[in-house]
Write a protein that holds these residues in place. Sequence first.
Motif, PDB file in Angstrom:
ATOM      1  N   ALA A 254      19.078 -20.896  -5.798  1.00 35.13           N
ATOM      2  CA  ALA A 254      20.084 -21.833  -6.322  1.00 35.13           C
ATOM      3  C   ALA A 254      20.976 -22.268  -5.169  1.00 35.13           C
ATOM      4  N   MET A 255      21.531 -23.475  -5.266  1.00 29.17           N
ATOM      5  CA  MET A 255      22.360 -23.970  -4.169  1.00 29.17           C
ATOM      6  C   MET A 255      23.285 -25.070  -4.681  1.00 29.17           C
ATOM      7  N   VAL A 264      25.128 -20.345  -2.129  1.00 25.34           N
ATOM      8  CA  VAL A 264      23.685 -20.094  -2.130  1.00 25.34           C
ATOM      9  C   VAL A 264      23.372 -18.867  -2.977  1.00 25.34           C
ATOM     10  N   GLY A 265      22.509 -19.041  -3.967  1.00 28.58           N
ATOM     11  CA  GLY A 265      22.043 -17.927  -4.785  1.00 28.58           C
ATOM     12  C   GLY A 265      20.683 -17.468  -4.318  1.00 28.58           C
ATOM     13  N   THR A 266      20.417 -16.167  -4.400  1.00 24.99           N
ATOM     14  CA  THR A 266      19.187 -15.593  -3.857  1.00 24.99           C
ATOM     15  C   THR A 266      18.384 -14.860  -4.928  1.00 24.99           C
ATOM     16  N   GLY A 267      17.162 -14.480  -4.549  1.00 23.32           N
ATOM     17  CA  GLY A 267      16.292 -13.742  -5.450  1.00 23.32           C
ATOM     18  C   GLY A 267      16.793 -12.357  -5.780  1.00 23.32           C
ATOM     19  N   SER A 268      17.709 -11.830  -4.981  1.00 22.78           N
ATOM     20  CA  SER A 268      18.291 -10.516  -5.234  1.00 22.78           C
ATOM     21  C   SER A 268      19.390 -10.554  -6.284  1.00 22.78           C
ATOM     22  N   GLY A 269      19.832 -11.753  -6.644  1.00 21.46           N
ATOM     23  CA  GLY A 269      20.977 -11.896  -7.538  1.00 21.46           C
ATOM     24  C   GLY A 269      22.284 -12.036  -6.802  1.00 21.46           C
ATOM     25  N   ALA A 270      22.254 -11.905  -5.472  1.00 18.12           N
ATOM     26  CA  ALA A 270      23.459 -12.040  -4.663  1.00 18.12           C
ATOM     27  C   ALA A 270      23.766 -13.511  -4.394  1.00 18.12           C
ATOM     28  N   ILE A 271      25.060 -13.810  -4.285  1.00 12.66           N
ATOM     29  CA  ILE A 271      25.527 -15.173  -4.026  1.00 12.66           C
ATOM     30  C   ILE A 271      26.377 -15.163  -2.769  1.00 12.66           C
ATOM     31  N   PHE A 272      26.102 -16.105  -1.880  1.00 11.89           N
ATOM     32  CA  PHE A 272      26.839 -16.218  -0.625  1.00 11.89           C
ATOM     33  C   PHE A 272      27.573 -17.551  -0.585  1.00 11.89           C
ATOM     34  N   SER A 273      28.765 -17.528   0.000  1.00 12.60           N
ATOM     35  CA  SER A 273      29.585 -18.722   0.164  1.00 12.60           C
ATOM     36  C   SER A 273      29.772 -18.963   1.654  1.00 12.60           C
ATOM     37  N   VAL A 274      29.353 -20.137   2.119  1.00 13.77           N
ATOM     38  CA  VAL A 274      29.375 -20.450   3.548  1.00 13.77           C
ATOM     39  C   VAL A 274      30.262 -21.669   3.777  1.00 13.77           C
ATOM     40  N   PRO A 275      31.337 -21.549   4.594  1.00 10.38           N
ATOM     41  CA  PRO A 275      32.194 -22.717   4.851  1.00 10.38           C
ATOM     42  C   PRO A 275      31.455 -23.781   5.657  1.00 10.38           C
ATOM     43  N   LEU A 276      31.730 -25.037   5.324  1.00 16.95           N
ATOM     44  CA  LEU A 276      31.143 -26.175   6.027  1.00 16.95           C
ATOM     45  C   LEU A 276      32.206 -26.850   6.888  1.00 16.95           C
ATOM     46  N   SER A 277      31.778 -27.413   8.008  1.00 17.51           N
ATOM     47  CA  SER A 277      32.706 -28.106   8.907  1.00 17.51           C
ATOM     48  C   SER A 277      32.905 -29.532   8.425  1.00 17.51           C
ATOM     49  N   LEU A 278      33.416 -29.660   7.215  1.00 19.28           N
ATOM     50  CA  LEU A 278      33.553 -30.960   6.562  1.00 19.28           C
ATOM     51  C   LEU A 278      34.974 -31.455   6.761  1.00 19.28           C
ATOM     52  N   VAL A 304      19.288 -15.596  -9.110  1.00 20.07           N
ATOM     53  CA  VAL A 304      20.302 -16.540  -9.575  1.00 20.07           C
ATOM     54  C   VAL A 304      19.595 -17.796 -10.075  1.00 20.07           C
ATOM     55  N   LYS A 305      19.867 -18.181 -11.320  1.00 19.23           N
ATOM     56  CA  LYS A 305      19.199 -19.340 -11.921  1.00 19.23           C
ATOM     57  C   LYS A 305      19.841 -20.664 -11.516  1.00 19.23           C
ATOM     58  N   PHE A 306      21.167 -20.688 -11.425  1.00 16.80           N
ATOM     59  CA  PHE A 306      21.857 -21.933 -11.084  1.00 16.80           C
ATOM     60  C   PHE A 306      23.256 -21.620 -10.578  1.00 16.80           C
ATOM     61  N   ILE A 307      23.806 -22.557  -9.804  1.00 16.59           N
ATOM     62  CA  ILE A 307      25.215 -22.555  -9.408  1.00 16.59           C
ATOM     63  C   ILE A 307      25.723 -23.970  -9.642  1.00 16.59           C
ATOM     64  N   ILE A 308      26.766 -24.120 -10.469  1.00 18.69           N
ATOM     65  CA  ILE A 308      27.310 -25.435 -10.771  1.00 18.69           C
ATOM     66  C   ILE A 308      28.826 -25.402 -10.610  1.00 18.69           C
ATOM     67  N   SER A 309      29.416 -26.574 -10.419  1.00 21.27           N
ATOM     68  CA  SER A 309      30.874 -26.674 -10.371  1.00 21.27           C
ATOM     69  C   SER A 309      31.360 -27.297 -11.669  1.00 21.27           C
TER      70      SER A 309
END
Length: 378
Positions: A254-255, A264-278, A304-309
């Motif tokens: 998921a992303m 970013v969601g992974t197959g382990s069920g863990a979710i990572f948050s990565v800052p962008l240079s925006l 993780v099936k989905f990540i939405i805002s």
Amino acid sequence: MFHLLQLTCAVAAPPEISGEQTCSVWAVTGPASSSDVTVIDPARSNTILDQFSLPPTSPALCICAVPPTGDTAGTVWIGTLDGGVLIHSSSSSRRRCLQSVSLSEGVHSLTYSQGEVIAGLANGTLAFFTHSSGIWDLQSQEVLSLGAQPLQPVRCCLAKEGCLWVGYWNKVYMISVKIRKVEKSFTVSERSEQQVRFLCAAGSGVWAACRLDPILRLFDWTTGRPLQEVDLSSVVTKALGSAFLSLSPLQITAMSVVSGRLWVGTGSGAIFSVPLSLTSESCSIPYCSLASAQLCYHGHRQAVKFIISAPGCRSSSNSADGAATTSQLILSGGGGYINFRIGDDGSDGASESVLQRSERSHMIIWQSPTPSVPSPAL
């Protein structure tokens, strides 16, 4: 946190779509033969706004919130495995199906773009729906075949400024929605069997990821030129330890881009948050640094099936005087729940009912942090 059975997909209907004062989230659940819809207010996650069953023909695969267009109302579209497209009201009469059509192929994605809705079908075809006189014309849709063999479902589309990016096999097709034509295509992965499954835009770039792959790839929105490639494997293994070294947990499942961060969601069920240079939404390239990636301590026991805002959520709990405030929330869905700080405590004499509850599908809800002041841990 909110738990449901067998989550499939979800979408947020913000106030400008629903016509209501706050955002709602539609979650699709159910067994293999049919689906149910549960509508919640994510700011009051234990409050169910509505719950109903879809026709028992085949499971729903995708869902999309469509803003008012011309004379049409705010609506929510649902696509099913047997080719059904169902249009529901996004406000008070949610249960009522306003319009529907049965296509010859399963509907694997639904995307809104500048007054049209594009369905990605099981045979590698896109179906374009338009509207007139206040209703959607579902019977005379135009179609565009991507043509690459063997045929695959179109599961991944991203619309922006009249251009549609479509992930198909290991390529992205850049399509003009107005003239229904492929204007350009480029390869995402050198492995021809790879399938592009996730696309999300930020600034003047697009992040892409493939099925069964831990690699994030950044491309220029206008040209498709590759800009950055990062492997998530080391971040996942460092954060979770040797217990998660098998292939499945390293996959991206998921992303989403929310508030200047890549989630970013992974197959382990863990979710990572990565800052962008925006620095500017219109012209900046959203490069990311994995050195600044953060593990979200709250995660799922399965992929993780989905990540939405969910923007425009009204809440009174965050203000000192009790006045209602609006904020953007992030929701993830997946099988089970786990706190990675504590680990799996299911062996500590927990009752069977507690274990069964922990294995159900859950939605986890975060409030979006301020991009300029990232939280040390989410």
